[in-house]
Write a protein that holds these residues in place. Structure first.
Motif, PDB file in Angstrom:
ATOM      1  N   UNK A  40       0.848  -1.196   0.000  1.00  0.00           N
ATOM      2  CA  UNK A  40       0.000   0.000   0.000  1.00  0.00           C
ATOM      3  C   UNK A  40       0.880   1.242   0.000  1.00  0.00           C
ATOM      4  N   UNK A  41       0.575   2.164  -0.910  1.00  0.00           N
ATOM      5  CA  UNK A  41       1.347   3.404  -1.026  1.00  0.00           C
ATOM      6  C   UNK A  41       0.410   4.592  -0.935  1.00  0.00           C
ATOM      7  N   UNK A  62       6.919   0.008  10.260  1.00  0.00           N
ATOM      8  CA  UNK A  62       5.850  -0.872  10.726  1.00  0.00           C
ATOM      9  C   UNK A  62       5.269  -1.722   9.596  1.00  0.00           C
ATOM     10  N   UNK A  63       5.841  -1.597   8.397  1.00  0.00           N
ATOM     11  CA  UNK A  63       5.409  -2.407   7.255  1.00  0.00           C
ATOM     12  C   UNK A  63       5.772  -3.877   7.479  1.00  0.00           C
ATOM     13  N   UNK A  64       4.897  -4.760   7.049  1.00  0.00           N
ATOM     14  CA  UNK A  64       5.181  -6.191   7.107  1.00  0.00           C
ATOM     15  C   UNK A  64       5.868  -6.669   5.829  1.00  0.00           C
ATOM     16  N   UNK A 110       0.691  -0.580  10.366  1.00  0.00           N
ATOM     17  CA  UNK A 110       1.319  -1.103   9.156  1.00  0.00           C
ATOM     18  C   UNK A 110       0.400  -1.027   7.958  1.00  0.00           C
ATOM     19  N   UNK A 111      -0.690  -0.235   8.063  1.00  0.00           N
ATOM     20  CA  UNK A 111      -1.672  -0.154   6.981  1.00  0.00           C
ATOM     21  C   UNK A 111      -1.085   0.434   5.707  1.00  0.00           C
ATOM     22  N   UNK A 112      -0.119   1.351   5.844  1.00  0.00           N
ATOM     23  CA  UNK A 112       0.535   1.955   4.680  1.00  0.00           C
ATOM     24  C   UNK A 112       2.007   1.559   4.708  1.00  0.00           C
ATOM     25  N   UNK A 113       2.494   1.010   3.599  1.00  0.00           N
ATOM     26  CA  UNK A 113       3.888   0.565   3.508  1.00  0.00           C
ATOM     27  C   UNK A 113       4.813   1.675   3.025  1.00  0.00           C
ATOM     28  N   UNK A 114       4.370   2.406   1.986  1.00  0.00           N
ATOM     29  CA  UNK A 114       5.187   3.451   1.364  1.00  0.00           C
ATOM     30  C   UNK A 114       4.479   4.789   1.506  1.00  0.00           C
ATOM     31  N   UNK A 115       5.206   5.759   2.048  1.00  0.00           N
ATOM     32  CA  UNK A 115       4.651   7.094   2.270  1.00  0.00           C
ATOM     33  C   UNK A 115       5.292   8.100   1.332  1.00  0.00           C
ATOM     34  N   UNK A 116       4.477   8.958   0.745  1.00  0.00           N
ATOM     35  CA  UNK A 116       4.973  10.104  -0.010  1.00  0.00           C
ATOM     36  C   UNK A 116       5.125  11.249   0.982  1.00  0.00           C
TER      37      UNK A 116
END
Length: 423
Positions: A29-30, A312-314, A82-88
């Motif tokens: 998720x990004x 917190x990304x899995x 961990x709902x969002x893996x990649x953040x802008x």
């Protein structure tokens, strides 16, 4: 740097086949912005990575206001979600968010060396590369070439010239029947965008950058007061009062519909102004923002966005690989040509296809390379409060609720309290 990894991505089909044969595909998720064509370009880029890797990508849009977006991110990080893996993330956020982000230097194979040094340095916190540069920005001035020619006027070199020409052309266009025409539109809402606009005014008058590199509060000075005083005269004159609630897209809407002579915005607005359905297609020019008088300087606030991976990304490995792909030479080239997003890789400013699509990238290269930084490095974790205090004080002046000198004196005291124990 990324071009040397090209064959790895060509093997994407084989990777997908292996995944289909038994290894489990992951869902990444990004968070992507949705200003202009931003979300569409993000979806296209992530789709290309998905096709090459076999993994799925879920794109979630976030508030267009940088201030609201930061608040959302901080809530997610506080919950260790961990709902969002990649953040802008904005160029001023690495220091604030670093403790929640993965060190990407373990995943990039040194690709960061191909990007602007200043951005890599900006994204490196305590030796950790917490974000990869995705696109850079600096504020620029858009203008109607056809209308300046019609009224026999030159592109303004100073803010005073902009004010004068805007009044003349606005009066002429309204007399000709367009009572919705304005001289100048910009970002006046009380949010991070106003910090960027007001910093440009003040820096162009040689009034400093709110807090200097040594952490000293410098905002309360005569040049800063002159800049805010001039900007306050624009309201209900060359700018509508509603500009006090404009973000980037409201300003673009007015300009692109043909109802303004000048607009301050980021480079993304170029490709949209040149789109087939744009009323101003072929009529727009772009130059550096005006100087604060003959002894002033051109100043565009440094902007831009980075991609970071949450601790917190899995799925850290896959998320980091997605970041590596999206920040690559090939992908940044596509985004530059299709969306006029400024690359963070210097070589792309010499690419003929990029320059054919966005001619001012070459002409304003120094503007983008030497953008005026917001004082996020000097103020560290307190930057959000510094910016909030600054844009609220500026908004008070623009709305006619405070004189520049009064607002800056109050702001100085507020910032000195914030930094009295050091930033």
């Amino acid at each position: 740097m990324f071009r040397s990894l090209g064959f790895q991505w060509i093997l994407g089909g084989l990777v997908a086949s292996v995944l289909a044969g038994g290894l489990q595909a992951k869902t990444i998720t990004i968070s992507c912005g949705a200003v202009g064509a931003e979300k569409q370009l993000c979806e296209e880029g992530t789709r290309a990575w998905s096709e090459q890797t076999g993994h799925e990508v879920k794109v979630v849009s976030t508030p267009n206001s940088a201030t609201e977006r930061l608040s959302l991110y901080q809530q997610l990080f506080a919950a260790r979600s961990g709902d969002v893996d990649v953040f802008q993330i904005d160029v001023v956020w690495p220091g604030m968010l670093a403790s929640h982000l993965v060190d990407l230097s373990e995943y990039t194979d040194g690709a960061e060396s191909g990007h602007f040094d200043a951005l890599v340095e900006n994204n490196t916190v305590d030796g950790s590369l917490v974000a990869m540069p995705w696109f850079t920005d600096a504020g620029v001035l858009y203008y109607r070439k056809d209308l300046l020619e019609k009224y026999d006027m030159k592109v303004p070199e100073t803010w005073q010239q902009l004010t004068t020409t805007a009044r003349t052309v606005m009066a002429g266009e309204r007399e000709a029947g367009n009572d919705r025409f304005w001289g100048y539109v910009w970002q006046g809402r009380a949010y991070e965008g106003l910090t960027c606009n007001a910093l440009e005014w003040i820096a162009s008058f040689n009034g400093g950058t709110i807090v200097n590199g040594e952490g000293e509060v410098t905002i309360n000075n005569d040049q800063a007061a002159k800049a805010l005083a001039l900007a306050s005269t624009w309201i209900d004159d060359i700018s509508p009062r509603s500009v006090l609630n404009y973000t980037e897209e409201e300003a673009r809407g007015v300009f692109q519909s043909g109802n303004a002579l000048y607009m301050r915005n980021w480079p993304y607005a170029w490709s949209l102004a040149q789109s087939d359905d744009s009323p101003v297609k072929g009529k727009v020019g772009v130059v550096a923002l005006p100087k604060g008088g003959d002894n002033g300087q051109h100043a565009g606030t440094l902007g831009g966005w980075q991609l970071a991976v949450s601790k917190y990304s899995e799925n850290v490995d896959e998320a980091a690989d997605l970041v590596r792909f999206l920040t690559s030479y090939e992908e940044q080239k596509r985004r530059a040509i299709e969306g006029s997003y400024n690359p963070t890789i210097p070589d792309l400013y010499r690419d003929e296809e990029v320059l054919a699509a966005v001619p001012f990238f070459g002409e304003l290269f120094e503007t983008f390379k030497n953008g005026v930084p917001r004082p996020s490095s000097a103020t560290g974790d307190q930057y959000g409060r510094v910016s909030n205090a600054f844009f609220n004080a500026t908004h008070e002046v623009l709305a006619g609720k405070a004189a520049p000198e009064q607002a800056l004196s109050k702001l100085e005291a507020q910032l000195m309290r914030l930094g009295r124990r050091g930033w």
